[in-house]
Design a protein around this motif. Structure first.
Motif, short mmCIF file in Angstrom:
data_model
loop_
_atom_site.label_atom_id
_atom_site.label_comp_id
_atom_site.label_asym_id
_atom_site.label_seq_id
_atom_site.Cartn_x
_atom_site.Cartn_y
_atom_site.Cartn_z
N HIS A 1 14.89 35.78 24.45
CA HIS A 1 13.27 36.46 25.38
C HIS A 1 13.56 37.55 25.96
N LEU A 2 14.58 37.88 26.91
CA LEU A 2 14.77 38.75 28.02
C LEU A 2 15.14 40.28 27.25
N ASP A 3 16.30 39.86 26.31
CA ASP A 3 16.99 41.18 25.64
C ASP A 3 16.61 41.22 24.23
N ALA A 4 15.89 40.74 23.44
CA ALA A 4 15.60 40.88 22.07
C ALA A 4 17.18 40.59 21.39
N LEU A 5 17.96 39.72 21.75
CA LEU A 5 19.00 39.54 20.95
C LEU A 5 18.83 38.74 20.00
N ARG A 6 19.13 38.68 18.73
CA ARG A 6 18.95 37.59 17.63
C ARG A 6 20.39 37.09 17.61
N PRO A 7 20.64 35.60 17.18
CA PRO A 7 21.77 35.19 17.19
C PRO A 7 22.27 35.80 15.76
N ARG A 8 23.49 35.91 15.37
CA ARG A 8 24.32 36.24 13.93
C ARG A 8 24.78 34.86 13.49
N PRO A 9 24.06 34.63 12.07
CA PRO A 9 24.62 33.56 11.23
C PRO A 9 25.77 33.36 10.52
N PRO A 10 26.44 32.37 10.53
CA PRO A 10 27.67 32.28 10.25
C PRO A 10 27.85 33.00 8.76
N GLY A 11 28.90 33.68 8.71
CA GLY A 11 29.20 34.49 7.35
C GLY A 11 30.67 33.71 6.78
N ARG A 12 31.39 34.61 6.09
CA ARG A 12 32.51 34.51 5.48
C ARG A 12 33.62 33.75 6.31
N GLU A 13 33.65 34.15 7.72
CA GLU A 13 34.43 33.59 8.25
C GLU A 13 34.23 32.18 9.10
N ALA A 14 33.09 31.57 8.41
CA ALA A 14 32.87 30.29 9.16
C ALA A 14 33.70 29.22 8.94
N HIS A 15 34.38 29.16 7.70
CA HIS A 15 35.13 28.29 7.52
C HIS A 15 36.51 28.24 8.30
N ARG A 16 37.02 29.71 8.43
CA ARG A 16 38.07 29.87 9.04
C ARG A 16 38.03 29.47 10.75
N LEU A 17 36.71 30.02 11.34
CA LEU A 17 36.73 29.73 12.67
C LEU A 17 36.45 27.84 12.74
N ALA A 18 35.74 27.64 12.01
CA ALA A 18 35.68 25.94 12.20
C ALA A 18 37.01 25.24 11.78
N ALA A 19 37.94 25.71 10.98
CA ALA A 19 39.09 24.87 10.96
C ALA A 19 39.98 25.24 11.94
N GLY A 20 39.83 26.46 12.58
CA GLY A 20 40.65 26.66 13.80
C GLY A 20 40.34 25.84 15.24
N LEU A 21 39.04 25.75 15.09
CA LEU A 21 38.32 25.01 16.28
C LEU A 21 38.83 23.42 15.86
N ARG A 22 38.64 22.90 14.97
CA ARG A 22 39.08 21.46 14.84
C ARG A 22 40.54 21.38 14.76
N GLU A 23 41.36 22.13 14.62
CA GLU A 23 42.94 22.08 14.72
C GLU A 23 42.96 22.14 16.29
N LEU A 24 42.00 23.07 17.09
CA LEU A 24 42.46 22.69 18.55
C LEU A 24 42.19 21.77 19.29
N LEU A 25 40.70 20.93 18.70
CA LEU A 25 40.30 19.76 18.89
C LEU A 25 41.23 18.61 18.79
N ASP A 26 41.80 18.57 17.61
CA ASP A 26 42.76 17.68 17.35
C ASP A 26 43.97 17.65 18.17
N SER A 27 44.29 18.83 18.63
CA SER A 27 45.64 18.83 19.43
C SER A 27 45.41 18.53 20.80
N ARG A 28 44.17 18.50 21.20
CA ARG A 28 43.80 18.20 22.51
C ARG A 28 42.74 17.05 22.72
N ILE A 29 42.78 15.97 21.92
CA ILE A 29 41.80 14.80 21.99
C ILE A 29 41.76 14.29 23.42
N SER A 30 43.10 14.19 23.86
CA SER A 30 43.24 13.33 25.17
C SER A 30 42.85 14.30 26.47
#
Length: 274
Positions: A153-182
């Motif tokens: 609204h303030l800056d006319a910035l539109r979000p960038r949709p996930p591209g080819r990097e989506a699976h890599r980033l998602a897998a990286g985040l899942r690995e981080l979460l699995d290592s930090r469950i507690s």
């Protein structure tokens, strides 16, 4: 009669979410704010009633049911007052300039009332997650989407949709979460490790796995809690062992996921004795 009016009600606290200086919930029937300024952004939604306010000496108004959001920038003079005898109920987030930069002040002064039902719903969901101290990861995630919508609204910035990097980033985040469950981690930490914008990281994760990362982490904690409970460990001990804030935090999520409390689950899941 004036004596029959509900009294002013206020609830305020400082959450453990970076960028949110204060959460403020209030019901006012007669109070009028004198002209003042804040060092933070004032992000407000109305739950009932109407409010009249001046920002930089120009008057504005907002009413419940219009899907409106009020955004008052830091350092700009404003006041506020009730419009009807019943007053108004509001929920406010005081956001630091790390969330919204001060360079957006001019845009906010030009249009402090934002008609956006989607943004209002996101703010409502953020308030709901802020009610529970143990849901900081969810609250941080929801704040990132509120921030993104405000920038739209303030800056006319539109979000960038996930591209080819989506699976890599998602897998990286899942690995981080699995290592930090507690121990858990913040969204800001994850974004820094993976060199990705927080909201883009969440979108990549949800596109790949079908659910947001905070929901995934809660599910992993519930699975671990079930195993510990079946091993005979006490619910209070299990709560902290798997990363929940306390036993009440475990009870709330466990009941929603499993359909019963941790204590009842441990009893009803005991193998019958011969």
């Amino acid at each position: 009669m004036a004596g029959d009016r509900p009294r002013t009600q206020i609830n305020a606290w400082q959450p453990s979410v970076p960028g949110i200086a204060e959460v403020f919930h209030a019901h006012f029937t007669e109070h009028a704010y004198p002209a003042h300024t804040h060092d933070t952004w004032d992000l407000m939604i109305l739950d009932d009633g109407s409010v009249d306010f001046a920002l930089d000496r120009r008057r504005h108004g907002a009413t419940t049911g219009t899907g409106s959001v009020l955004l008052l920038p830091p350092g700009v003079l404003h006041d506020g007052r009730t419009v009807t005898e019943s007053g108004f109920r509001k929920r406010v987030l005081y956001l630091e300039t790390t969330v919204l930069p001060e360079r957006l002040t001019g845009s906010a002064v030009d249009g402090p009332v934002i008609g956006d039902a989607r943004l209002r719903q996101r703010i409502h969901q953020l308030h709901e997650s802020l009610r529970h101290a143990g849901d900081a990861f969810e609250a941080e995630s929801r704040l990132s989407f509120v921030r993104e919508r405000l920038h739209f609204h303030l800056d006319a910035l539109r979000p960038r949709p996930p591209g080819r990097e989506a699976h890599r980033l998602a897998a990286g985040l899942r690995e981080l979460l699995d290592s930090r469950i507690s121990s858990g981690l913040s969204l800001r930490q994850a974004a820094a490790v993976l060199h990705a914008h927080p909201t883009h990281l969440i979108r990549c994760f949800k596109q790949t796995y079908g659910l947001p990362p905070h929901t995934y982490l809660t599910g992993k904690r519930i699975d671990r809690a079930r195993r510990f409970l079946l091993d005979g460990r006490r619910a209070a001990e299990v709560a902290t062992a798997v990363g929940f804030h306390d036993q009440a935090h475990l009870n709330r999520h466990f009941t929603r996921h499993v359909g019963t409390t941790p204590a009842r689950y441990a009893v009803t899941s005991t193998e019958p004795r011969s």
